[in-house]
Design an enzyme around this catalytic site. Structure first.
Site, PDB file in Angstrom:
ATOM      1  N   ASN A 223     -92.949 105.064   3.087  1.00 10.50           N
ATOM      2  CA  ASN A 223     -94.114 105.838   3.586  1.00 10.50           C
ATOM      3  C   ASN A 223     -93.802 105.881   5.318  1.00 10.50           C
ATOM      4  O   ASN A 223     -93.558 105.476   5.552  1.00 10.50           O
ATOM      5  CB  ASN A 223     -94.497 103.560   3.517  1.00 10.50           C
TER       6      ASN A 223
ATOM      7  N   LYS B 104     -80.758  96.512 -11.806  1.00  5.46           N
ATOM      8  CA  LYS B 104     -80.102  95.700 -10.173  1.00  5.46           C
ATOM      9  C   LYS B 104     -79.044  96.019 -11.367  1.00  5.46           C
ATOM     10  O   LYS B 104     -77.668  95.331 -10.658  1.00  5.46           O
ATOM     11  CB  LYS B 104     -80.686  94.404 -10.465  1.00  5.46           C
TER      12      LYS B 104
ATOM     13  N   TYR C 240     -86.351  96.707 -14.693  1.00  6.92           N
ATOM     14  CA  TYR C 240     -85.025  96.301 -12.896  1.00  6.92           C
ATOM     15  C   TYR C 240     -83.947  95.479 -12.987  1.00  6.92           C
ATOM     16  O   TYR C 240     -83.151  95.375 -12.453  1.00  6.92           O
ATOM     17  CB  TYR C 240     -86.687  94.663 -12.538  1.00  6.92           C
TER      18      TYR C 240
ATOM     19  N   ASN D 152     -81.330 100.484   0.194  1.00  7.13           N
ATOM     20  CA  ASN D 152     -81.640  99.124  -0.038  1.00  7.13           C
ATOM     21  C   ASN D 152     -83.021  99.395  -0.963  1.00  7.13           C
ATOM     22  O   ASN D 152     -83.497  98.397  -1.732  1.00  7.13           O
ATOM     23  CB  ASN D 152     -82.156  98.961   1.521  1.00  7.13           C
TER      24      ASN D 152
ATOM     25  N   THR E 111     -91.918  89.219   0.440  1.00  5.54           N
ATOM     26  CA  THR E 111     -91.528  90.523   0.234  1.00  5.54           C
ATOM     27  C   THR E 111     -93.198  91.336  -0.022  1.00  5.54           C
ATOM     28  O   THR E 111     -93.677  90.585  -1.050  1.00  5.54           O
ATOM     29  CB  THR E 111     -90.966  91.405   0.546  1.00  5.54           C
TER      30      THR E 111
ATOM     31  N   ILE F 253     -87.683  93.634   2.814  1.00  8.68           N
ATOM     32  CA  ILE F 253     -86.130  93.576   3.389  1.00  8.68           C
ATOM     33  C   ILE F 253     -84.852  94.194   3.935  1.00  8.68           C
ATOM     34  O   ILE F 253     -84.611  94.063   5.173  1.00  8.68           O
ATOM     35  CB  ILE F 253     -85.001  93.296   2.141  1.00  8.68           C
TER      36      ILE F 253
ATOM     37  N   SER G  75     -90.019  98.442   5.222  1.00  7.46           N
ATOM     38  CA  SER G  75     -91.151  96.623   5.232  1.00  7.46           C
ATOM     39  C   SER G  75     -89.857  95.893   4.154  1.00  7.46           C
ATOM     40  O   SER G  75     -89.035  96.203   4.048  1.00  7.46           O
ATOM     41  CB  SER G  75     -91.991  96.997   3.516  1.00  7.46           C
TER      42      SER G  75
ATOM     43  N   LYS H 151     -73.754 107.793  -2.974  1.00  7.36           N
ATOM     44  CA  LYS H 151     -72.455 110.016  -3.131  1.00  7.36           C
ATOM     45  C   LYS H 151     -72.346 110.299  -1.372  1.00  7.36           C
ATOM     46  O   LYS H 151     -71.671 110.009  -1.376  1.00  7.36           O
ATOM     47  CB  LYS H 151     -73.307 110.530  -3.705  1.00  7.36           C
TER      48      LYS H 151
HETATM   49  P1  NAD Z   1     -90.785  96.185  -0.402  1.00 10.16           P
HETATM   50  O1  NAD Z   1     -92.227  96.620  -1.305  1.00 10.16           O
HETATM   51  O2  NAD Z   1     -91.208  94.835   0.961  1.00 10.16           O
HETATM   52  O3  NAD Z   1     -89.596  96.879   0.051  1.00 10.16           O
HETATM   53  C1  NAD Z   1     -89.024  98.360  -0.468  1.00 10.16           C
HETATM   54  C2  NAD Z   1     -89.462  99.860   0.237  1.00 10.16           C
HETATM   55  O4  NAD Z   1     -88.471 100.992  -0.318  1.00 10.16           O
HETATM   56  C3  NAD Z   1     -90.869  99.787   0.772  1.00 10.16           C
HETATM   57  O5  NAD Z   1     -91.178 100.268   1.983  1.00 10.16           O
HETATM   58  C4  NAD Z   1     -91.159 101.577  -0.348  1.00 10.16           C
HETATM   59  O6  NAD Z   1     -91.930 102.245   0.419  1.00 10.16           O
HETATM   60  C5  NAD Z   1     -89.816 102.152  -0.108  1.00 10.16           C
HETATM   61  N1  NAD Z   1     -89.490 102.712  -1.957  1.00 10.16           N
HETATM   62  C6  NAD Z   1     -89.474 102.477  -2.839  1.00 10.16           C
HETATM   63  N2  NAD Z   1     -89.652 103.567  -3.000  1.00 10.16           N
HETATM   64  C7  NAD Z   1     -88.777 104.703  -2.720  1.00 10.16           C
HETATM   65  C8  NAD Z   1     -88.279 105.665  -2.579  1.00 10.16           C
HETATM   66  N3  NAD Z   1     -88.528 106.588  -4.078  1.00 10.16           N
HETATM   67  N4  NAD Z   1     -88.111 106.331  -1.702  1.00 10.16           N
HETATM   68  C9  NAD Z   1     -87.245 105.281  -0.122  1.00 10.16           C
HETATM   69  N5  NAD Z   1     -88.420 104.360   0.024  1.00 10.16           N
HETATM   70  C10 NAD Z   1     -88.781 104.052  -1.305  1.00 10.16           C
HETATM   71  O7  NAD Z   1     -89.780  95.139  -1.270  1.00 10.16           O
HETATM   72  P2  NAD Z   1     -88.007  94.443  -1.072  1.00 10.16           P
HETATM   73  O8  NAD Z   1     -88.936  93.362  -1.829  1.00 10.16           O
HETATM   74  O9  NAD Z   1     -87.839  94.869   0.579  1.00 10.16           O
HETATM   75  O10 NAD Z   1     -87.355  94.807  -1.802  1.00 10.16           O
HETATM   76  C11 NAD Z   1     -86.152  95.192  -1.435  1.00 10.16           C
HETATM   77  C12 NAD Z   1     -84.704  95.527  -2.388  1.00 10.16           C
HETATM   78  O11 NAD Z   1     -85.099  94.364  -2.015  1.00 10.16           O
HETATM   79  C13 NAD Z   1     -85.585  96.634  -3.440  1.00 10.16           C
HETATM   80  O12 NAD Z   1     -84.014  96.800  -4.205  1.00 10.16           O
HETATM   81  C14 NAD Z   1     -85.934  95.487  -3.799  1.00 10.16           C
HETATM   82  O13 NAD Z   1     -85.476  95.693  -5.298  1.00 10.16           O
HETATM   83  C15 NAD Z   1     -84.613  94.165  -3.457  1.00 10.16           C
HETATM   84  N6  NAD Z   1     -84.683  92.953  -4.002  1.00 10.16           N
HETATM   85  C16 NAD Z   1     -86.294  91.929  -3.540  1.00 10.16           C
HETATM   86  C17 NAD Z   1     -86.559  91.014  -4.235  1.00 10.16           C
HETATM   87  C18 NAD Z   1     -87.170  90.063  -3.724  1.00 10.16           C
HETATM   88  O14 NAD Z   1     -88.013  89.046  -3.886  1.00 10.16           O
HETATM   89  N7  NAD Z   1     -88.772  90.750  -2.550  1.00 10.16           N
HETATM   90  C19 NAD Z   1     -84.953  89.932  -4.427  1.00 10.16           C
HETATM   91  C20 NAD Z   1     -84.200  91.045  -4.814  1.00 10.16           C
HETATM   92  C21 NAD Z   1     -83.589  91.988  -4.442  1.00 10.16           C
END
Ligand code: NAD
Length: 251
Positions: free
Chosen positions: A39, A169, A165, A89, A200, A18, A16, A130
């Site tokens: 997922n 981070k 969070y 990620n 997202t 990023i 999903s 790791k």
């Molecule tokens: P998203 O919810 O679209 O994607 C996150 C994915 O991680 C999902 O597919 C989910 O199923 C998976 N996931 C969750 N828990 C998991 C686990 N325990 N094991 C394996 N997979 C797992 O969100 P996103 O925005 O694409 O987030 C991706 C990364 O980017 C995250 O680390 C988030 O903190 C970071 N981020 C996002 C934003 C933003 O504005 N969207 C900004 C800064 C950082």
């Protein structure tokens, strides 16, 4: 930059947002992508979409908070072919009432669901990092190997309503900066991306609207993916973080 042709690339949280954009962009550049996610439906659908367009991808279920699960995931990915690129990620959002709840009740405790944001973002990045370094060290030629961790602008600018969070981070930046010394005498390199608001599932439409109402630009997932691949393919970036903020002031 960006030569990933033929390399095996692992993306956690790759089903999903990023992670999906990183996986799709890598595959379009000729990488063989292993999408890891909790997922199953979304992961299989993305891997099928990538292979249907003539590129290489497979999906393997992983829970990044669970060490045996992460080990099995890496073993499956490395059996595909030796792993070169790892994107740690996976991440989730914070239940943003957690701190209010704690302040309001004298006996308030952090429960497991509250701490899951730290588990996924920080513990997950530690486990993934790791194993990435472990597999890189097995390579006869680790010169093209790299690890990129997804941090956040919350890694620098703490969010008043997202303390856990922000803590997680901040933590992943510390992890990456420490690991740069671990790999310094090897051809392996590490880095981090720090996205600001990016549309997202984790940063939903109402948050996008609130940003735009304040004149704050929102990132596209493809811009964030492009920064991640830039880091992954440039050894000179060892230890660096790229902030992607669509114009938002962060430093
Ligand atoms: P998203 O919810 O679209 O994607 C996150 C994915 O991680 C999902 O597919 C989910 O199923 C998976 N996931 C969750 N828990 C998991 C686990 N325990 N094991 C394996 N997979 C797992 O969100 P996103 O925005 O694409 O987030 C991706 C990364 O980017 C995250 O680390 C988030 O903190 C970071 N981020 C996002 C934003 C933003 O504005 N969207 C900004 C800064 C950082």
């Amino acid at each position: 930059w960006g030569n990933v042709a033929g390399k095996v690339a692992v993306v956690t949280g790759g089903a999903s947002g990023i992670g999906a954009a990183i996986a799709t962009a890598l595959a379009a550049k000729g990488a063989r992508v292993v999408i890891g996610d909790l997922n199953d439906n979304a992961g299989h659908a993305l891997a099928n979409a990538i292979t249907s367009s003539g590129h290489n991808a497979m999906f393997v279920n992983v829970n990044v908070t669970d060490w045996p699960s992460v080990r099995s995931f890496f073993a499956a990915a490395d059996a595909y072919d030796p792993i070169s690129l790892v994107f740690a990620n996976a991440g989730i959002g914070e239940r943003n009432t957690v701190w209010t709840d704690l302040l309001e009740t004298e006996t308030g405790q952090l429960a497991a669901p509250d701490l899951s944001v730290v588990d996924v973002s920080l513990r997950g990045a530690i486990y993934t990092s790791k194993l990435a370094l472990h597999y890189f060290r097995q390579r006869s030629d680790p010169s093209a190997c790299s690890l990129v961790i997804t941090a956040s602008t919350a890694s620098y600018n703490e969010r008043p309503n997202l303390p856990l969070y922000s803590a997680a981070k901040h933590g992943v930046i510390g992890l990456m900066r420490s690991l740069r010394h671990v790999v310094a005498d090897s051809p392996v390199h590490v880095g981090a991306i720090a996205p600001g608001g990016t549309e997202t599932a984790l940063f939903p439409a109402r948050a996008v609207d609130a940003f735009r109402a304040q004149g704050i630009p929102v990132n596209t997932v493809s811009a964030v993916a492009s920064a991640a691949i830039y880091l992954a393919t440039n050894p000179a970036t060892n230890g660096h973080t790229i902030t992607i903020m669509g114009g938002q002031y962060t430093e």
